[in-house]
Design an enzyme around this catalytic site. Sequence first.
Site, short mmCIF file in Angstrom:
data_model
loop_
_atom_site.label_atom_id
_atom_site.label_comp_id
_atom_site.label_asym_id
_atom_site.label_seq_id
_atom_site.Cartn_x
_atom_site.Cartn_y
_atom_site.Cartn_z
CB CYS A 1 -25.92 -6.68 42.35
SG CYS A 1 -24.80 -5.59 41.79
CB SER B 1 -31.09 -13.05 37.83
OG SER B 1 -31.34 -13.65 36.54
CD GLU C 1 -19.04 -8.35 37.49
OE1 GLU C 1 -19.59 -8.48 38.84
OE2 GLU C 1 -17.86 -8.11 37.36
CE LYS D 1 -31.34 -8.29 25.94
NZ LYS D 1 -32.45 -7.82 26.70
N PRO D 2 -29.62 -4.40 25.83
CG PRO D 2 -30.72 -2.32 25.42
CD PRO D 2 -30.17 -3.47 24.91
CB ALA D 3 -32.94 -4.65 31.06
CD GLU E 1 -30.00 -10.11 43.75
OE1 GLU E 1 -30.41 -10.87 43.06
OE2 GLU E 1 -29.25 -9.41 43.61
CB SER F 1 -19.78 0.82 42.99
OG SER F 1 -20.72 -0.18 43.30
CD1 TRP G 1 -34.77 -5.17 35.21
CD2 TRP G 1 -34.39 -3.63 37.14
NE1 TRP G 1 -34.81 -5.80 36.57
CE2 TRP G 1 -34.80 -4.55 37.62
CE3 TRP G 1 -34.38 -2.40 37.59
CZ2 TRP G 1 -34.97 -4.67 38.97
CZ3 TRP G 1 -34.65 -2.28 39.01
CH2 TRP G 1 -34.72 -3.53 39.83
CG ASN G 2 -29.62 -3.04 38.94
OD1 ASN G 2 -29.31 -3.53 37.95
ND2 ASN G 2 -29.12 -3.41 39.88
P1 NAP Z 1 -32.13 -10.63 34.32
O1 NAP Z 1 -33.57 -10.91 34.59
O2 NAP Z 1 -31.15 -11.53 34.93
O3 NAP Z 1 -31.93 -9.83 33.15
C1 NAP Z 1 -30.53 -9.29 32.84
C2 NAP Z 1 -30.58 -9.13 31.29
O4 NAP Z 1 -30.63 -10.32 30.79
C3 NAP Z 1 -31.80 -8.38 31.02
O5 NAP Z 1 -31.09 -7.61 29.70
C4 NAP Z 1 -32.49 -9.43 30.21
O6 NAP Z 1 -33.44 -9.14 29.26
C5 NAP Z 1 -31.74 -10.51 30.15
N1 NAP Z 1 -32.14 -11.88 29.76
C6 NAP Z 1 -33.44 -12.50 30.57
N2 NAP Z 1 -33.36 -13.71 30.10
C7 NAP Z 1 -32.48 -13.91 29.13
C8 NAP Z 1 -32.21 -15.03 28.63
N3 NAP Z 1 -32.86 -16.36 29.04
N4 NAP Z 1 -31.26 -15.17 27.73
C9 NAP Z 1 -30.52 -13.99 27.56
N5 NAP Z 1 -30.68 -12.83 28.16
C10 NAP Z 1 -31.75 -12.97 28.90
O7 NAP Z 1 -31.99 -9.61 35.95
P2 NAP Z 1 -32.48 -8.07 36.11
O8 NAP Z 1 -33.87 -8.37 36.86
O9 NAP Z 1 -32.61 -7.22 34.79
O10 NAP Z 1 -31.41 -7.47 37.05
C11 NAP Z 1 -31.22 -7.89 38.38
C12 NAP Z 1 -30.45 -8.68 38.62
O11 NAP Z 1 -29.06 -8.46 38.15
C13 NAP Z 1 -30.32 -9.02 40.14
O12 NAP Z 1 -29.97 -10.59 40.42
C14 NAP Z 1 -28.75 -8.22 40.30
O13 NAP Z 1 -28.25 -8.72 41.53
C15 NAP Z 1 -28.11 -8.34 39.10
N6 NAP Z 1 -27.08 -7.44 39.06
C16 NAP Z 1 -25.82 -8.04 39.28
C17 NAP Z 1 -24.81 -6.84 38.99
C18 NAP Z 1 -23.23 -7.46 39.47
O14 NAP Z 1 -22.42 -6.43 39.16
N7 NAP Z 1 -23.13 -8.47 39.99
C19 NAP Z 1 -25.12 -5.62 39.06
C20 NAP Z 1 -26.61 -5.16 38.49
C21 NAP Z 1 -27.48 -6.15 38.81
P3 NAP Z 1 -35.03 -8.58 29.50
O15 NAP Z 1 -34.88 -7.62 30.29
O16 NAP Z 1 -35.41 -8.55 27.95
O17 NAP Z 1 -35.58 -10.00 30.20
#
Ligand code: NAP
Length: 480
Positions: free
Chosen positions: A287, A232, A253, A177-179, A384, A444, A153-154
């Site tokens: 991130c 995450s 990522e 599949k977006p957040a 984090e 970035s 979502w970020n």
């Molecule tokens: P997240 O909770 O891991 O969710 C990311 C995506 O995965 C969302 O679309 C989420 O859907 C989906 N998801 C959640 N549980 C799942 C499962 N069991 N199976 C399949 N998909 C699933 O992360 P977030 O809170 O949205 O984002 C923050 C994290 O992203 C932070 O840790 C940040 O560091 C990381 N991030 C990394 C980068 C990079 O380039 N390295 C860039 C941006 C963010 P739902 O929303 O429906 O739960």
Amino acid sequence: MPSTDLATGLFIDGEFVDAGKAGRFDVHDPATGEVIASVADGEVTDALLAVDAAAAAAAAWAATAPRERSRILLRAFDLTTERAEELARLISRENGKAMPDARAEVAYAAEFFRWYGEEAVRALGSLATAPGGTNKIMVTHRPVGVCVLVTPWNFPAAMATRKIGPALAAGCTVVLKPASETPLTALAMAEILTEAGVPAGVVNVVTSRRSGAVVSAMLHDPRVRKLSFTGSTEIGRVLLHEAADNVVNTSMELGGNAPFLVFADADLDAAVDGAMIAKMRNGGSACTAANRFHVEAPVAEEFTRRLAARMAELRLGPGTDEASQVGPLVNEDTVAKVGELVEGAVAAGARVVTGGGRPDRAGCYYEPTVLADVSPDARILREEIFGPVAPIVVFETEAEAVEAANDTEYGLVAYVYTGDLARGLRVGEALEFGMIGLNRGLVSDPAAPFGGVKQSGIGREGGHEGLMDYLESKYVAVRW
Ligand code: NAP
């Protein structure tokens, strides 16, 4: 974009359609809690219909002339740029980020279409004579195939275009599949891509609150050949297990825990400017956000004072309000987690220099905060934060700084400020991170390979490497 015009269905095979039986879910404005829209809640059957569409479109899209794929992506760049203001407002409403951050995100997101529009014609192969001289080694690159893209979502626009751009350039078809916090921006991007000329089935978007079931079903469909996930580390690990069943190609990522090193010979004005960008871009929800500041003893007090003064000046408010510099966090859970990390650090001896709690206003806000004298064992240095909090620890020697910086399972990005270029390069080499900001608080760039080592991920997005992540090498041993 007025809310009545928002697309809220699933985008499958070039059309917005309703989800199966499951109905819809609400999207909230985190500044007010107000419901902005209700979006189709895709089920497993919907996700598999999207895979059907992506699989049916795959051969024709892979055979499309690279120049034609390039033209479509460049058109998507133009359309995204033309609609920058309405997209920024949409991002700000569903995600909460301040408008300057939202505008910067749209510009960044659009650049992935431009960069990969330019890269689409550069999937070069190679030809060599085998060392034994008996034959030639011919290598070409083929699109991986149907890709499942899962985004956080970020950065709801940029994380989608950072995947869709290279996938389309390479000749792959996708299901995004977006957040579920931020589905509207993804749907708006689907509209733009359609208008740019992307054929039906090449890009599909399945919004869903059943992420686990929906993504798992797609990863177990043999037609799906790649997963590109941003999110995450915790969920990344789960998806790596899921992808293993069908040996699906993965790009991950994941989370970060960026150290920001300030040496005593650094230009302190530049270091504070860089710290504000590295910490506060996107309100700290990035991130790449500087998660901990390691400052050399002689300048620690001065750096802390100047950073706290800048943090204290920031104006909090709804992202869509032009006067706001920092918007709300995305939801109450995030505010609670940031609060817990700060309280834990304070209980272990940290001193609050500015901020340190929730401001006196409704909404998911947390004050920009600077903590000094943070204990090296504090949880806030290991996890984090994903919010506007800057913990500062002091170091005495370069070796100590490098050791502390590397003491994490993450390895996405590290920042180094020093007036000595040789030291900067030496320290940069010793840091176990995929990216280094050397006298720079922002790394970035669509033209650069973005990605992490250790538990921050696998693969790179951006640059030429980003295109190669969606291609497989095919080798022909040939004699003529
Ligand atoms: P997240 O909770 O891991 O969710 C990311 C995506 O995965 C969302 O679309 C989420 O859907 C989906 N998801 C959640 N549980 C799942 C499962 N069991 N199976 C399949 N998909 C699933 O992360 P977030 O809170 O949205 O984002 C923050 C994290 O992203 C932070 O840790 C940040 O560091 C990381 N991030 C990394 C980068 C990079 O380039 N390295 C860039 C941006 C963010 P739902 O929303 O429906 O739960």
